[in-house]
Design an enzyme around this catalytic site. Structure first.
Site, PDB file in Angstrom:
ATOM      1  N   SER A 127      83.519  51.431  40.042  1.00 25.63           N
ATOM      2  CA  SER A 127      82.178  51.909  40.377  1.00 25.63           C
ATOM      3  C   SER A 127      82.175  52.593  41.733  1.00 25.63           C
ATOM      4  O   SER A 127      82.853  52.170  42.659  1.00 25.63           O
ATOM      5  CB  SER A 127      81.178  50.755  40.411  1.00 25.63           C
ATOM      6  OG  SER A 127      79.912  51.258  40.817  1.00 25.63           O
ATOM      7  N   LYS A 181      81.877  45.364  34.756  1.00 29.85           N
ATOM      8  CA  LYS A 181      81.395  46.708  35.104  1.00 29.85           C
ATOM      9  C   LYS A 181      80.168  47.076  34.256  1.00 29.85           C
ATOM     10  O   LYS A 181      79.209  47.679  34.745  1.00 29.85           O
ATOM     11  CB  LYS A 181      82.507  47.745  34.916  1.00 29.85           C
ATOM     12  CG  LYS A 181      82.049  49.194  35.139  1.00 29.85           C
ATOM     13  CD  LYS A 181      81.571  49.407  36.552  1.00 29.85           C
ATOM     14  CE  LYS A 181      80.939  50.704  36.931  1.00 29.85           C
ATOM     15  NZ  LYS A 181      80.700  51.799  36.085  1.00 29.85           N
ATOM     16  N   HIS A 184      77.218  45.350  35.617  1.00 34.04           N
ATOM     17  CA  HIS A 184      76.911  46.035  36.886  1.00 34.04           C
ATOM     18  C   HIS A 184      76.017  47.243  36.596  1.00 34.04           C
ATOM     19  O   HIS A 184      75.016  47.477  37.281  1.00 34.04           O
ATOM     20  CB  HIS A 184      78.213  46.490  37.567  1.00 34.04           C
ATOM     21  CG  HIS A 184      78.043  47.543  38.628  1.00 34.04           C
ATOM     22  ND1 HIS A 184      77.766  48.869  38.325  1.00 34.04           N
ATOM     23  CD2 HIS A 184      78.088  47.483  39.972  1.00 34.04           C
ATOM     24  CE1 HIS A 184      77.652  49.565  39.444  1.00 34.04           C
ATOM     25  NE2 HIS A 184      77.841  48.746  40.464  1.00 34.04           N
ATOM     26  N   ASN A 185      76.371  48.005  35.582  1.00 32.62           N
ATOM     27  CA  ASN A 185      75.568  49.184  35.260  1.00 32.62           C
ATOM     28  C   ASN A 185      74.183  48.814  34.740  1.00 32.62           C
ATOM     29  O   ASN A 185      73.209  49.505  35.016  1.00 32.62           O
ATOM     30  CB  ASN A 185      76.300  50.053  34.235  1.00 32.62           C
ATOM     31  CG  ASN A 185      77.387  50.885  34.884  1.00 32.62           C
ATOM     32  OD1 ASN A 185      77.896  50.524  35.932  1.00 32.62           O
ATOM     33  ND2 ASN A 185      77.747  51.988  34.272  1.00 32.62           N
ATOM     34  N   GLU A 188      72.298  48.124  37.640  1.00 40.65           N
ATOM     35  CA  GLU A 188      72.044  49.449  38.257  1.00 40.65           C
ATOM     36  C   GLU A 188      70.808  50.109  37.613  1.00 40.65           C
ATOM     37  O   GLU A 188      69.940  50.636  38.319  1.00 40.65           O
ATOM     38  CB  GLU A 188      73.302  50.295  38.058  1.00 40.65           C
ATOM     39  CG  GLU A 188      73.246  51.744  38.497  1.00 40.65           C
ATOM     40  CD  GLU A 188      74.550  52.475  38.098  1.00 40.65           C
ATOM     41  OE1 GLU A 188      75.629  52.075  38.565  1.00 40.65           O
ATOM     42  OE2 GLU A 188      74.482  53.436  37.319  1.00 40.65           O
TER      43      GLU A 188
HETATM   44  C1  6PG Z   1      79.117  53.633  38.825  1.00 36.21           C
HETATM   45  C2  6PG Z   1      78.177  54.262  37.860  1.00 36.21           C
HETATM   46  C3  6PG Z   1      78.920  55.140  36.934  1.00 36.21           C
HETATM   47  C4  6PG Z   1      78.039  56.156  36.268  1.00 36.21           C
HETATM   48  C5  6PG Z   1      77.199  55.580  35.189  1.00 36.21           C
HETATM   49  C6  6PG Z   1      75.921  56.311  34.996  1.00 36.21           C
HETATM   50  O1  6PG Z   1      79.100  52.429  38.894  1.00 36.21           O
HETATM   51  O2  6PG Z   1      79.867  54.369  39.476  1.00 36.21           O
HETATM   52  O3  6PG Z   1      77.500  53.295  37.134  1.00 36.21           O
HETATM   53  O4  6PG Z   1      79.656  54.340  36.085  1.00 36.21           O
HETATM   54  O5  6PG Z   1      77.274  56.794  37.190  1.00 36.21           O
HETATM   55  O6  6PG Z   1      77.962  55.702  34.029  1.00 36.21           O
HETATM   56  O7  6PG Z   1      75.393  55.778  33.866  1.00 36.21           O
HETATM   57  P1  6PG Z   1      74.273  56.452  33.045  1.00 36.21           P
HETATM   58  O8  6PG Z   1      74.713  57.880  32.767  1.00 36.21           O
HETATM   59  O9  6PG Z   1      74.222  55.629  31.809  1.00 36.21           O
HETATM   60  O10 6PG Z   1      73.061  56.416  33.893  1.00 36.21           O
END
Ligand code: 6PG
Length: 466
Positions: A127, A181, A184-185, A188
């Site tokens: 990430s 991960k 985590h998203n 996010e």
């Molecule tokens: C990270 C982000 C990365 C990416 C996501 C965006 O941790 O660096 O999460 O993995 O920006 O895939 O996800 P979406 O396109 O689903 O918003």
């Protein structure tokens, strides 16, 4: 001389990971399926030890054994193709790492497949986006501990460092790294949506202009909300559109994209009976944003409430700050509950304290408050819910009034605040000792003889209701 590591896939993330490794004294072989990206990297390799290969066989033969290959291609079938192309050239003990956002079930399948060939497979959550990949991402590796030990010197070196500690620890077996991960998203998604809702309240209900809101976010970033996402939101709001001179945010279409990890987090929580409602609500907010044409049409048909009185800006800015912080606590509580519950289910022995520690730097959800989260799990490894940790229990006690006020005022003003209101619902549901689920059980027994348990004695009961 044989190279210490190879990187396959030289898109934005792969090339930056390769440069990151090369800038830390690794001698890096690179390969891309098409030649153009390799040539482009070599034209901009900053004089670093990056060595191009144009055939898979040559690339593999150039690596020191056990070979360490970091794959950074789009998650999905491309990973399987890369693995297929590598297998004939690899030998027992060689290690493939997948640094993309692969689904953890796919990672487990690939792990099993490669074990049959004696090849180690590490699913590596990475990430931090483009900049993180180049300067230091958060790294979440899952696979055998033995394979991890072989690559740990490289991964810990390229990871973000916080107070001298690398944002990279061994997560657990097989798909555990990609699972961490994925969630985590999901966190996010919730964090981003909560911030978007705070922005809406400031803009729509308090009537602040974009520059004023940028100042509010910048000031919040000085306090307990300090985090990468708050910081970039202030930056975003200050950016002007080159063409129109308007705040760029005002010319960006309000339709959110997504690549699937938030959806997987939600689906996994649903499959495993975990109430990740804030994360899922953030996903649904993106889905609703996507039906722009329908929303535009509905806005002309479906009315909202009467306009309400002007609010005191300073008082409400502080209420929104508190509401946002409490929403964040609830969202992270859901994410960490998903870690705990899934860890038990899959027998992964995830160490939540360490996961919070590696999230402090490099990753998208990096935030000061992860220190406090880590401390909470350090004090009580089996903490059932983050909100129960004394620090957070006190915090939500202090901030709940603000969250209630913001949610109530949003509702009365006709302003959608899906994640803030779901955070409050989650909080109130979780602290309800005696819920209304007895009504559900009685209904289920009434129409389907599904039986129920009693509060006063053990057993399974059915009533002839009519
Ligand atoms: C990270 C982000 C990365 C990416 C996501 C965006 O941790 O660096 O999460 O993995 O920006 O895939 O996800 P979406 O396109 O689903 O918003």
């Amino acid at each position: 001389m044989l190279h210490s590591i190879g990187v396959i896939g030289l898109g934005v993330m792969g090339r930056n990971i390769a440069l990151n490794m090369a800038s830390r004294q690794e001698d890096v072989a690179v390969y891309n399926y098409t030649r153009d990206l390799t040539d482009d990297l070599m034209a901009h390799n900053e004089g670093l030890p990056v060595h191009p290969y144009y055939e898979v066989a040559d690339f593999v033969q150039s690596l020191a054994r056990p070979r360490k290959i970091f794959v950074m291609v789009t998650a999905g079938s491309a990973i399987d193709s890369v693995i297929e192309s590598l297998i004939p050239h690899l030998e027992t003990g060689d290690i493939i790492m997948d640094g993309g956002n692969s689904h953890f079930h796919d990672t487990e399948r690939r792990f099993d497949q490669l074990q049959q060939h004696g090849i180690e497979y590490i699913g590596v959550g990475v990430s931090g986006g483009e900049v993180g990949a180049r300067t230091g991402p958060a790294i979440m590796p899952g696979g055998t501990k033995e394979a991890y030990e072989q690559v740990a010197p490289i991964l810990t070196k390229i990871a973000a460092q916080v107070n001298g500690d690398p944002c990279c620890v061994y997560i657990g077996p097989k798909g555990a790294g990609h699972f961490v991960k994925m969630v985590h998203n999901g966190i996010e998604y919730a964090d981003m949506q909560l911030i978007a809702e705070a922005y809406s309240f400031l803009r729509v209900r308090l009537g602040l202009d974009v520059e004023e809101i940028a100042d509010v976010f910048a000031s919040w970033n000085e306090g307990e909300l300090k985090s990468y996402l708050i910081e970039i939101t202030a930056d975003i709001l200050r950016k002007k559109d080159d063409e129109t001179g308007l705040p760029l945010i005002d010319v960006i279409l309000d339709q959110a994209g997504q690549k699937g990890t938030g959806k997987w987090t939600s689906m996994q929580s649903i499959d495993n009976g975990i109430a990740s409602s804030i994360i899922t609500e953030a996903l649904f907010a993106r889905y609703l944003s996507a039906v722009k044409e329908e929303r535009v049409a509905a806005a002309t048909v479906l009315g909202g409430p009467e306009a309400r009185e002007t609010l005191d800006k300073d008082v409400w800015i502080e209420r929104i700050r508190q509401a946002l912080y409490m929403g964040k606590i609830a969202a992270y509580a859901q994410g960490f509950t998903q870690y705990r519950t899934s860890s038990e289910l899959y027998d992964w022995n995830l160490r939540l304290e360490e996961i919070a520690l590696i999230f402090r730097g490099g990753c998208i959800i990096r935030a000061d408050f992860l220190n406090v989260i880590s401390e909470a799990f350090a004090k009580d490894e089996s903490l059932a819910n983050l909100m129960l940790a004394p620090y957070f229990a006190d915090k939500v006690q202090d901030y709940q009034t603000a969250l209630r006020q913001v949610v109530a005022e949003s509702s009365l003003s006709g302003l959608a605040a899906p994640c803030l209101s779901t955070s409050l619902t989650y909080y109130d549901s979780y602290r309800t000792a005696n819920s209304n689920a007895n009504i559900l059980q009685a209904q289920r027994d009434y129409f389907g003889a599904h039986t129920y348990a009693r509060t006063d004695r053990e057993g399974t009961f059915h009533t002839e209701w009519q």
